[in-house]
Motif scaffolding. Structure first.
Motif, PDB file in Angstrom:
ATOM      1  N   THR A  28       0.850  -1.189   0.000  1.00 22.73           N
ATOM      2  CA  THR A  28       0.000   0.000   0.000  1.00 22.73           C
ATOM      3  C   THR A  28       0.893   1.248   0.000  1.00 22.73           C
ATOM      4  O   THR A  28       1.761   1.392   0.864  1.00 22.73           O
ATOM      5  CB  THR A  28      -0.914   0.025   1.231  1.00 22.73           C
ATOM      6  N   THR A  50     -10.608   9.855  -5.633  1.00 27.67           N
ATOM      7  CA  THR A  50     -10.939  10.500  -4.356  1.00 27.67           C
ATOM      8  C   THR A  50     -11.818   9.588  -3.517  1.00 27.67           C
ATOM      9  O   THR A  50     -11.597   9.413  -2.311  1.00 27.67           O
ATOM     10  CB  THR A  50     -11.648  11.840  -4.608  1.00 27.67           C
ATOM     11  N   ARG A  54     -10.435   8.004  -0.004  1.00 27.59           N
ATOM     12  CA  ARG A  54     -11.143   8.253   1.252  1.00 27.59           C
ATOM     13  C   ARG A  54     -11.522   6.945   1.931  1.00 27.59           C
ATOM     14  O   ARG A  54     -11.387   6.807   3.155  1.00 27.59           O
ATOM     15  CB  ARG A  54     -12.397   9.076   0.975  1.00 27.59           C
ATOM     16  N   HIS A  56     -10.034   4.189   1.835  1.00 21.09           N
ATOM     17  CA  HIS A  56      -8.876   3.429   2.312  1.00 21.09           C
ATOM     18  C   HIS A  56      -7.864   4.300   3.058  1.00 21.09           C
ATOM     19  O   HIS A  56      -6.752   3.841   3.356  1.00 21.09           O
ATOM     20  CB  HIS A  56      -8.190   2.734   1.124  1.00 21.09           C
ATOM     21  N   ALA A  57      -8.251   5.537   3.354  1.00 19.04           N
ATOM     22  CA  ALA A  57      -7.403   6.456   4.138  1.00 19.04           C
ATOM     23  C   ALA A  57      -6.008   6.603   3.528  1.00 19.04           C
ATOM     24  O   ALA A  57      -4.991   6.561   4.236  1.00 19.04           O
ATOM     25  CB  ALA A  57      -7.310   5.985   5.586  1.00 19.04           C
ATOM     26  N   ILE A  58      -5.963   6.786   2.210  1.00 17.80           N
ATOM     27  CA  ILE A  58      -4.696   6.981   1.510  1.00 17.80           C
ATOM     28  C   ILE A  58      -4.605   8.434   1.056  1.00 17.80           C
ATOM     29  O   ILE A  58      -5.537   8.938   0.404  1.00 17.80           O
ATOM     30  CB  ILE A  58      -4.598   6.052   0.286  1.00 17.80           C
ATOM     31  N   PRO A  59      -3.537   9.141   1.375  1.00 22.32           N
ATOM     32  CA  PRO A  59      -3.388  10.523   0.904  1.00 22.32           C
ATOM     33  C   PRO A  59      -3.374  10.592  -0.627  1.00 22.32           C
ATOM     34  O   PRO A  59      -2.791   9.728  -1.292  1.00 22.32           O
ATOM     35  CB  PRO A  59      -2.035  10.956   1.482  1.00 22.32           C
TER      36      PRO A  59
END
Length: 337
Positions: A28, A50, A54, A56-59
């Motif tokens: 990841t 986006t 969101r 998967h809390a990935i920047p």
């Protein structure tokens, strides 16, 4: 402009395609990038990325490249930043330096400049993986253009779902997605938010090769062979598999040519023991290893003719073949750059 509430918006199929693309990564990533021109394809990829990021809390970062080739380019840049602001995603822009002096045409020069710009933006943000919005229609056009230019299996494989360039990974999750599905999402997004994708007039300007194919040839193909795009996309996948096998053969053959440690030279005598097709294959493989451009078939055949005409030990030092900015020579039985 108000922020956009994406609750209930988005195509499950398009998000799932992004998830499958991510599943092919070894781990990841710390952050993801998306190339966003402002057109419908890249804007919808940005929106669906986006949604995925969101969940998967990935920047996530949006990357916009300002080519400076259109009088409205400043407006496009502002429009992309507005989308990013309304989605609460950081957006980064850069002015590309388009160099047409190499003689490969404006389309090729703009593409090279875009990748250079992505590299700079990736360094700025720490991103290692960038999503691109190429879809099934783009892939089919690429296969057809390369077929018309006489490309082999590697060229006919067209765009890869996952590729590496300059240390960055590029992911194209929508190569099996038809553009009609993307345009439908763009329409729904406009109804939801009032944000409308830009239209690049060069996409319909038949002075450009791809636009000429799109405006002149594609309508005829659509009318006579409705399934042509899916067929060419499948052909690209099969060509990619064939090229992988050829690469494995070439790597095995090259290992038998007594290559130098830096791989910039090999044994002429060992090369001559290969069959003519494998001689050509291993030469292309060698040039690719050394980061050289691929020669045309005519130039490759001329190089092989000269190599076959040399003294077995390479004492004939007359062979000096220019290849781009380098020279291919033979000395003491060794072919070298």
């Amino acid at each position: 402009m108000r922020s956009i509430d994406l609750t209930g918006f988005g195509s499950t199929a398009l998000v799932d395609a992004i998830a499958r693309s991510m599943a092919g990564l070894p781990a990841t990533p710390g952050a993801l990038g998306v190339g966003v021109s402002g057109g419908a394809d890249s804007a919808m990829l940005a929106v669906h990325c986006t949604l995925f990021a969101r969940a998967h809390a990935i920047p996530l970062h949006f990357f916009h490249v300002h080519h400076g080739l259109q009088c409205v380019a400043d407006q496009w840049q502002a429009h992309v930043h507005d989308l990013a602001w309304r989605l609460d995603v950081p957006c980064h822009s850069i002015m590309a330096q388009v160099d047409v002096s190499q003689g490969d045409g404006m389309e090729s020069a703009a593409r090279d400049a875009r990748y250079d710009a992505f590299s700079q933006l990736a360094q700025l943000t720490g991103v290692k993986h960038i999503f691109l919005a190429h879809h099934r229609n783009d892939q089919a056009e690429t296969v057809l253009l390369r077929l018309l230019r006489g490309a082999g299996p590697g060229g006919l494989a067209a765009m890869a779902p996952y590729s590496n360039r300059g240390g960055l990974s590029y992911l194209r999750p929508w190569l099996d997605v038809g553009r009609a599905s993307i345009l439908m999402q763009a329409k729904l997004f406009f109804e939801l938010s009032g944000w409308q994708a830009v239209v690049d007039p060069s996409n319909a300007d038949d002075r450009y090769t791809r636009a000429a194919l799109r405006t002149r040839l594609t309508p005829e193909l659509d009318a006579r062979w409705p399934g042509w795009q899916g067929n060419l996309v499948r052909h690209a996948r099969l060509s990619g598999e064939a090229q992988q096998i050829l690469d494995e053969v070439a790597a095995a053959d090259f290992a038998l040519l007594e290559p130098a440690a830096d791989r910039r030279s090999f044994s002429l005598a060992a090369w001559r023991r290969l069959s003519p097709p494998r001689q050509a294959l291993v030469l292309r493989y060698w040039l690719a290893l050394c980061a050289q451009r691929m020669p045309t078939d005519a130039r490759l055949q001329d190089l092989m003719r000269q190599m076959r005409g040399l003294h077995a030990l390479g004492h004939d030092r007359q062979m000096q073949v220019r290849h781009g900015t380098t020279t291919i020579r033979c000395r003491l039985g060794r072919v070298m750059l």
